[in-house]
Design a protein around this motif. Structure first.
Motif, PDB file in Angstrom:
ATOM      1  N   UNK A   2      -2.850 -15.103  -9.569  1.00 47.18           N
ATOM      2  CA  UNK A   2      -2.286 -14.119  -8.664  1.00 47.18           C
ATOM      3  C   UNK A   2      -2.481 -12.716  -9.218  1.00 47.18           C
ATOM      4  N   UNK A   3      -2.526 -11.748  -8.311  1.00 48.19           N
ATOM      5  CA  UNK A   3      -2.666 -10.356  -8.709  1.00 48.19           C
ATOM      6  C   UNK A   3      -1.281  -9.741  -8.799  1.00 48.19           C
ATOM      7  N   UNK A   4      -0.812  -9.458 -10.006  1.00 51.03           N
ATOM      8  CA  UNK A   4       0.478  -8.801 -10.171  1.00 51.03           C
ATOM      9  C   UNK A   4       0.291  -7.299 -10.188  1.00 51.03           C
ATOM     10  N   UNK A   5       1.364  -6.573  -9.848  1.00 52.07           N
ATOM     11  CA  UNK A   5       1.332  -5.112  -9.809  1.00 52.07           C
ATOM     12  C   UNK A   5       0.208  -4.628  -8.903  1.00 52.07           C
ATOM     13  N   UNK A   6       0.027  -5.326  -7.775  1.00 46.36           N
ATOM     14  CA  UNK A   6      -1.087  -5.022  -6.890  1.00 46.36           C
ATOM     15  C   UNK A   6      -1.090  -3.585  -6.428  1.00 46.36           C
ATOM     16  N   UNK A   7       0.090  -3.118  -5.971  1.00 43.26           N
ATOM     17  CA  UNK A   7       0.153  -1.750  -5.481  1.00 43.26           C
ATOM     18  C   UNK A   7      -0.250  -0.765  -6.553  1.00 43.26           C
ATOM     19  N   UNK A   8       0.211  -0.980  -7.800  1.00 45.26           N
ATOM     20  CA  UNK A   8      -0.123  -0.082  -8.888  1.00 45.26           C
ATOM     21  C   UNK A   8      -1.609  -0.043  -9.172  1.00 45.26           C
ATOM     22  N   UNK A   9      -2.278  -1.212  -9.136  1.00 45.26           N
ATOM     23  CA  UNK A   9      -3.707  -1.262  -9.430  1.00 45.26           C
ATOM     24  C   UNK A   9      -4.523  -0.465  -8.419  1.00 45.26           C
ATOM     25  N   UNK A  36      20.281 -15.050   3.272  1.00 47.09           N
ATOM     26  CA  UNK A  36      18.828 -15.197   3.258  1.00 47.09           C
ATOM     27  C   UNK A  36      18.360 -15.266   4.710  1.00 47.09           C
ATOM     28  N   UNK A  37      17.618 -14.265   5.149  1.00 42.23           N
ATOM     29  CA  UNK A  37      17.190 -14.219   6.541  1.00 42.23           C
ATOM     30  C   UNK A  37      16.023 -15.165   6.768  1.00 42.23           C
ATOM     31  N   UNK A  38      15.776 -15.436   8.053  1.00 49.92           N
ATOM     32  CA  UNK A  38      14.646 -16.292   8.415  1.00 49.92           C
ATOM     33  C   UNK A  38      13.329 -15.667   7.981  1.00 49.92           C
ATOM     34  N   UNK A  39      13.229 -14.338   8.134  1.00 53.10           N
ATOM     35  CA  UNK A  39      11.993 -13.650   7.755  1.00 53.10           C
ATOM     36  C   UNK A  39      11.754 -13.724   6.255  1.00 53.10           C
ATOM     37  N   UNK A  40      12.832 -13.619   5.462  1.00 51.62           N
ATOM     38  CA  UNK A  40      12.677 -13.703   4.014  1.00 51.62           C
ATOM     39  C   UNK A  40      12.160 -15.071   3.597  1.00 51.62           C
ATOM     40  N   UNK A  41      12.656 -16.109   4.244  1.00 53.09           N
ATOM     41  CA  UNK A  41      12.151 -17.451   3.952  1.00 53.09           C
ATOM     42  C   UNK A  41      10.687 -17.572   4.362  1.00 53.09           C
ATOM     43  N   UNK A  48       4.550 -14.057  -0.698  1.00 53.84           N
ATOM     44  CA  UNK A  48       5.034 -12.705  -0.970  1.00 53.84           C
ATOM     45  C   UNK A  48       6.200 -12.765  -1.945  1.00 53.84           C
ATOM     46  N   UNK A  49       6.366 -11.726  -2.725  1.00 50.50           N
ATOM     47  CA  UNK A  49       7.450 -11.661  -3.704  1.00 50.50           C
ATOM     48  C   UNK A  49       8.446 -10.594  -3.279  1.00 50.50           C
ATOM     49  N   UNK A  50       9.710 -10.955  -3.229  1.00 51.09           N
ATOM     50  CA  UNK A  50      10.759 -10.017  -2.869  1.00 51.09           C
ATOM     51  C   UNK A  50      11.142  -9.169  -4.081  1.00 51.09           C
ATOM     52  N   UNK A  51      11.177  -7.868  -3.890  1.00 49.70           N
ATOM     53  CA  UNK A  51      11.564  -6.959  -4.969  1.00 49.70           C
ATOM     54  C   UNK A  51      13.075  -6.841  -5.028  1.00 49.70           C
ATOM     55  N   UNK A  52      13.617  -6.905  -6.203  1.00 48.65           N
ATOM     56  CA  UNK A  52      15.050  -6.732  -6.394  1.00 48.65           C
ATOM     57  C   UNK A  52      15.426  -5.282  -6.122  1.00 48.65           C
ATOM     58  N   UNK A  79      16.600  -3.832   4.301  1.00 45.11           N
ATOM     59  CA  UNK A  79      17.181  -5.135   3.961  1.00 45.11           C
ATOM     60  C   UNK A  79      16.399  -5.827   2.849  1.00 45.11           C
ATOM     61  N   UNK A  80      15.068  -5.640   2.832  1.00 42.21           N
ATOM     62  CA  UNK A  80      14.238  -6.292   1.818  1.00 42.21           C
ATOM     63  C   UNK A  80      12.876  -5.625   1.773  1.00 42.21           C
ATOM     64  N   UNK A  81      12.261  -5.680   0.596  1.00 41.18           N
ATOM     65  CA  UNK A  81      10.881  -5.237   0.424  1.00 41.18           C
ATOM     66  C   UNK A  81      10.124  -6.363  -0.259  1.00 41.18           C
ATOM     67  N   UNK A  82       9.022  -6.791   0.353  1.00 40.74           N
ATOM     68  CA  UNK A  82       8.179  -7.839  -0.221  1.00 40.74           C
ATOM     69  C   UNK A  82       6.828  -7.251  -0.618  1.00 40.74           C
ATOM     70  N   UNK A  83       6.306  -7.714  -1.738  1.00 43.91           N
ATOM     71  CA  UNK A  83       4.996  -7.272  -2.204  1.00 43.91           C
ATOM     72  C   UNK A  83       3.961  -8.365  -1.961  1.00 43.91           C
ATOM     73  N   UNK A  84       2.811  -7.948  -1.476  1.00 50.40           N
ATOM     74  CA  UNK A  84       1.694  -8.865  -1.270  1.00 50.40           C
ATOM     75  C   UNK A  84       1.032  -9.136  -2.619  1.00 50.40           C
TER      76      UNK A  84
END
Length: 334
Positions: A2-9, A36-41, A48-52, A79-84
């Motif tokens: 997996x590509x971590x820190x994608x946005x930063x790269x 936990x919302x339906x969209x988050x699941x 996708x990874x949810x950011x704390x 409500x939430x931010x997910x990273x690709x």
């Protein structure tokens, strides 16, 4: 892998503001609230990874979003931010395609690929299809479909339009994609245009206004190579009056500087950890969780008066018609 820190790269490659301020806190896959919302699941199933909410990366993106939507921020909550993470075969292919076309556009346009940030409001189902199958005509607002053969995204300063164009899901949330776009050479494509593609080989994409674009048009042959979705913001709008909205905001009577300008100047002097704290308090202020007085107090506590005075002086020195006054007066006026 997996590509971590994608946005930063990606942003590091472009030397953009977000890469300079990208955060190094570990990413948590846990949702801090109990619900936990339906969209988050659904987003978790897409890889996708949810950011704390306490991660600096979350704070930075949330602050950029609130700054862009302006007055709507007092009615909006993230409500939430997910990273690709680009873990799937299609994700890795999309990432590699974006990099290849980024390089090709640079070579074609004398080193300037004209890479910008953009917002796309869509449904939960639309996000699912985009991440699984790529962009298609379903990702385009319905009122734009008959007008041009391209996908329209809003500029970073026009995030409010992407929010309002996003449908509400079963949990009462709207979803917007934060993307990187390769614009290359742009031409004006006015509202209502039925243009089907670039008018000549001199152009790669369209904008609604050459001087101050609010909307970008990526032609459909390029939507899956010139758009890279980085984050998904899930937001909730509530237009019911809040108690703090009845409290009048006292505007400074002496010369002053906008808070957004102050934060931009302070970012040149303060370390990322302190800037993330300031942005977090500013986001709370824009959500009407704290007053302006409380925000200024926190900024003074974090930056110290010496740096704050220097920032205000620097701003006022660049204002040709600003009235003369002391930095102490400026701080007091806030």
């Amino acid at each position: 892998m997996c590509i971590s820190r994608m946005g930063g790269r990606v942003h590091n490659e472009e030397q953009s503001e977000m890469s300079d301020e990208s955060c190094s806190s570990p990413v948590s896959s846990n949702i801090t609230s109990g619900f936990i919302s339906e969209s988050q699941c659904a987003f978790s199933k897409l890889g996708l990874v949810s950011l704390n909410v306490d991660d600096e990366e979350h704070i930075l993106l949330k602050h950029r979003f609130y700054t862009s939507i302006g007055a709507l921020a007092q009615h909006c909550s993230v409500a939430a931010i997910h990273r690709n993470m680009y873990c799937s075969p299609l994700g890795r292919a999309s990432l590699e395609s974006f990099r290849l076309f980024l390089k090709a556009t640079r070579q074609k346009r004398n080193g300037n690929a004209n890479v910008v940030n953009g917002w796309l409001g869509t449904s939960q189902d639309g996000i699912h299809r985009i991440l699984n199958d790529g962009f298609g005509i379903y990702g385009m607002p319905e009122d734009d479909v008959p007008h041009c053969f391209g996908l329209c995204l809003y500029s970073e300063r026009s995030a409010v339009d992407s929010v309002m164009s996003s449908p509400v899901d079963v949990d009462g949330l709207r979803h917007v994609l934060f993307c990187r776009l390769i614009l290359g050479s742009t031409e004006e494509v006015p509202p209502g245009s039925r243009q089907l593609g670039p008018s000549s080989d001199k152009f790669d994409s369209g904008v609604d206004n050459m001087q101050s674009p609010k909307k970008y048009t990526i032609w459909y042959p390029h939507v899956n190579t010139h758009i890279l979705p980085l984050y998904i913001l899930s937001v909730r709008l509530d237009f019911r009056p809040k108690e703090m909205q009845t409290v009048p905001v006292r505007r400074p009577t002496s010369p002053w500087m906008p808070l957004s300008a102050l934060i931009a100047v302070l970012s040149r002097s303060l370390p990322p950890s302190q800037m993330c704290l300031i942005r977090r308090y500013h986001s709370d202020y824009m959500e009407k969780k704290i007053s302006r007085k409380q925000l200024i107090f926190q900024i003074r506590q974090i930056s110290g008066d010496k740096i704050l005075i220097s920032a205000i002086k620097s701003f006022q020195d660049k204002q040709p018609k600003a009235a003369a006054c002391t930095s102490a007066m400026l701080i007091k006026s806030e």
